[in-house]
Design a protein around this motif. Structure first.
Motif, PDB file in Angstrom:
ATOM      1  N   LYS A 148       0.869  -1.169   0.000  1.00  0.00           N
ATOM      2  CA  LYS A 148       0.000   0.000   0.000  1.00  0.00           C
ATOM      3  C   LYS A 148       0.910   1.226   0.000  1.00  0.00           C
ATOM      4  O   LYS A 148       2.128   1.107   0.152  1.00  0.00           O
ATOM      5  N   LYS A 149       0.350   2.406  -0.187  1.00  0.00           N
ATOM      6  CA  LYS A 149       1.158   3.612  -0.318  1.00  0.00           C
ATOM      7  C   LYS A 149       2.081   3.772   0.888  1.00  0.00           C
ATOM      8  O   LYS A 149       1.630   3.693   2.033  1.00  0.00           O
ATOM      9  N   PRO A 150       3.402   3.999   0.662  1.00  0.00           N
ATOM     10  CA  PRO A 150       4.334   4.187   1.778  1.00  0.00           C
ATOM     11  C   PRO A 150       3.971   5.421   2.610  1.00  0.00           C
ATOM     12  O   PRO A 150       3.300   6.340   2.131  1.00  0.00           O
ATOM     13  N   VAL A 151       4.433   5.419   3.837  1.00  0.00           N
ATOM     14  CA  VAL A 151       4.151   6.546   4.725  1.00  0.00           C
ATOM     15  C   VAL A 151       4.958   7.760   4.295  1.00  0.00           C
ATOM     16  O   VAL A 151       5.938   7.658   3.564  1.00  0.00           O
ATOM     17  N   GLU A 152       4.535   8.931   4.750  1.00  0.00           N
ATOM     18  CA  GLU A 152       5.229  10.168   4.423  1.00  0.00           C
ATOM     19  C   GLU A 152       6.672  10.125   4.923  1.00  0.00           C
ATOM     20  O   GLU A 152       6.950   9.603   5.994  1.00  0.00           O
ATOM     21  N   GLY A 153       7.575  10.663   4.120  1.00  0.00           N
ATOM     22  CA  GLY A 153       8.983  10.672   4.504  1.00  0.00           C
ATOM     23  C   GLY A 153       9.785   9.554   3.890  1.00  0.00           C
ATOM     24  O   GLY A 153      10.989   9.455   4.123  1.00  0.00           O
ATOM     25  N   VAL A 154       9.130   8.681   3.083  1.00  0.00           N
ATOM     26  CA  VAL A 154       9.821   7.587   2.404  1.00  0.00           C
ATOM     27  C   VAL A 154       9.737   7.825   0.896  1.00  0.00           C
ATOM     28  O   VAL A 154       8.652   8.035   0.355  1.00  0.00           O
ATOM     29  N   CYS A 155      10.880   7.826   0.227  1.00  0.00           N
ATOM     30  CA  CYS A 155      10.925   8.046  -1.216  1.00  0.00           C
ATOM     31  C   CYS A 155      10.264   6.884  -1.947  1.00  0.00           C
ATOM     32  O   CYS A 155      10.565   5.722  -1.679  1.00  0.00           O
ATOM     33  N   GLU A 156       9.389   7.206  -2.896  1.00  0.00           N
ATOM     34  CA  GLU A 156       8.698   6.150  -3.635  1.00  0.00           C
ATOM     35  C   GLU A 156       9.510   5.635  -4.815  1.00  0.00           C
ATOM     36  O   GLU A 156       9.089   4.717  -5.510  1.00  0.00           O
ATOM     37  N   THR A 157      10.667   6.200  -5.052  1.00  0.00           N
ATOM     38  CA  THR A 157      11.544   5.691  -6.097  1.00  0.00           C
ATOM     39  C   THR A 157      12.468   4.610  -5.540  1.00  0.00           C
ATOM     40  O   THR A 157      12.513   3.491  -6.035  1.00  0.00           O
ATOM     41  N   CYS A 158      13.200   4.942  -4.472  1.00  0.00           N
ATOM     42  CA  CYS A 158      14.192   4.015  -3.918  1.00  0.00           C
ATOM     43  C   CYS A 158      13.774   3.434  -2.572  1.00  0.00           C
ATOM     44  O   CYS A 158      14.417   2.524  -2.058  1.00  0.00           O
ATOM     45  N   PHE A 159      12.698   3.979  -1.978  1.00  0.00           N
ATOM     46  CA  PHE A 159      12.187   3.547  -0.673  1.00  0.00           C
ATOM     47  C   PHE A 159      13.179   3.753   0.467  1.00  0.00           C
ATOM     48  O   PHE A 159      13.099   3.092   1.495  1.00  0.00           O
ATOM     49  N   LYS A 160      14.102   4.691   0.269  1.00  0.00           N
ATOM     50  CA  LYS A 160      14.916   5.160   1.382  1.00  0.00           C
ATOM     51  C   LYS A 160      14.194   6.326   2.045  1.00  0.00           C
ATOM     52  O   LYS A 160      13.230   6.870   1.497  1.00  0.00           O
ATOM     53  N   MET A 161      14.676   6.725   3.230  1.00  0.00           N
ATOM     54  CA  MET A 161      14.167   7.941   3.842  1.00  0.00           C
ATOM     55  C   MET A 161      14.458   9.101   2.900  1.00  0.00           C
ATOM     56  O   MET A 161      15.542   9.182   2.321  1.00  0.00           O
ATOM     57  N   THR A 162      13.491  10.008   2.714  1.00  0.00           N
ATOM     58  CA  THR A 162      13.638  11.066   1.718  1.00  0.00           C
ATOM     59  C   THR A 162      14.871  11.942   1.958  1.00  0.00           C
ATOM     60  O   THR A 162      15.482  12.433   1.009  1.00  0.00           O
TER      61      THR A 162
END
Length: 284
Positions: free
Chosen positions: A55-69
């Motif tokens: 499901k959609k990642p939580v705020e503060g997580v990059c949706e490209t690499c899924f690292k912390m933004t």
């Protein structure tokens, strides 16, 4: 023997404590220790080929690499696959998927995979303009081609996904015949279905990830190794559960530990095999 020579070449001289070898048609590729391994020793540290959230990642997580933004640099990466599969189109894919029957491999997962191949094609062509488009696509899609796929075709989603992705992915017209092909999409769906690990995304939340080297490790209900994550990235570390002797197989459990025999068998059905390890035989 499929792709074993590739792993021999890539792993040579890099200090790996195991090798990838061919175990026969019934087993496929497998990892075999080439030295004695201590408990807790790290065997693989690997970034994913592709990751998708449940499901959609939580705020503060990059949706490209899924690292912390704050630790990612995706916006600075001009070759990012996101130019072909934008956040807006990803959200459209999620909305579309929500109206369909649940699928282990979602439209988003296949879209991310094709977009990554498209980005890799651009890199191949930028390095050597004499390479033809079919060869560039072959090179770019090779990581997916190395994944094991089911023996039975997975055609039920192929045509549906292919039609929908032609409206969601912003690919150059020249790439459409090569990337919007049933053969390639079948390989992607099959490869992701058989090789995806359920993972925990940073800040919580579940996702799936495919790790090409780790995918060579076979299942055992009493595995010699495990997959660990640090909670900050979606990289995985494969570590020894116990001492492993040289010549012994490196194995993982494809099902959570502690399940009954019946529950394990049910979990393993999607992988297309029946486990005959010692634990299963003892509990039968």
């Amino acid at each position: 023997m499929e792709h074993v020579a590739y792993y021999e070449q890539c792993m040579a001289g890099l200090g790996f404590a195991f090798k990838v070898e061919w175990g026969g048609e019934a087993v496929g590729r497998r990892g075999i220790a080439v030295q004695d391994i201590e408990i807790g020793e790290e065997l693989i540290l690997e970034a994913p080929l592709v990751v998708w959230p449940h499901k959609k990642p939580v705020e503060g997580v990059c949706e490209t690499c899924f690292k912390m933004t704050e630790t990612c640099n995706c916006t600075e990466n001009a070759t990012s696959w996101m130019q072909y599969f934008t956040p807006e189109n990803i959200n459209e894919a999620r909305k579309w998927q929500a109206t369909k029957d649940p699928a282990n491999v979602t439209l988003e997962a296949v879209g991310r995979s094709i977009a990554r191949i498209a980005a890799s094609v651009a890199v191949v062509l930028s390095k050597d303009s004499t390479v033809g488009l079919p060869e560039a696509v072959r090179q770019a899609s090779y990581p997916f081609a190395r994944l094991a796929i089911p023996q039975d075709p997975l055609g039920e989603w192929t045509a549906v996904y292919m039609e929908k992705l032609t409206t969601l992915l912003t690919l150059p017209e020249t790439l459409h015949p090569e990337l919007f092909s049933s053969d390639l999409i079948n390989v992607i769906i099959g490869g992701l279905a058989l090789n995806a690990h359920t993972i925990t995304l940073p800040k919580g939340g579940a996702g799936s990830g495919v790790y090409v080297l780790t995918a060579n490790l076979n299942h055992n209900c009493s595995p010699t190794a495990r997959v660990d994550m640090d909670g900050k990235t979606v990289d995985v570390a494969v570590k020894a559960n116990r001492k492993i002797a040289s010549g012994e197989e490196i194995s993982l459990s494809y099902a959570p530990q502690g399940l009954s025999l019946a529950a394990r068998r049910e979990r393993l059905q999607k992988y297309g095999f029946s486990c005959v390890c010692k634990k299963c035989k003892d509990e039968s």
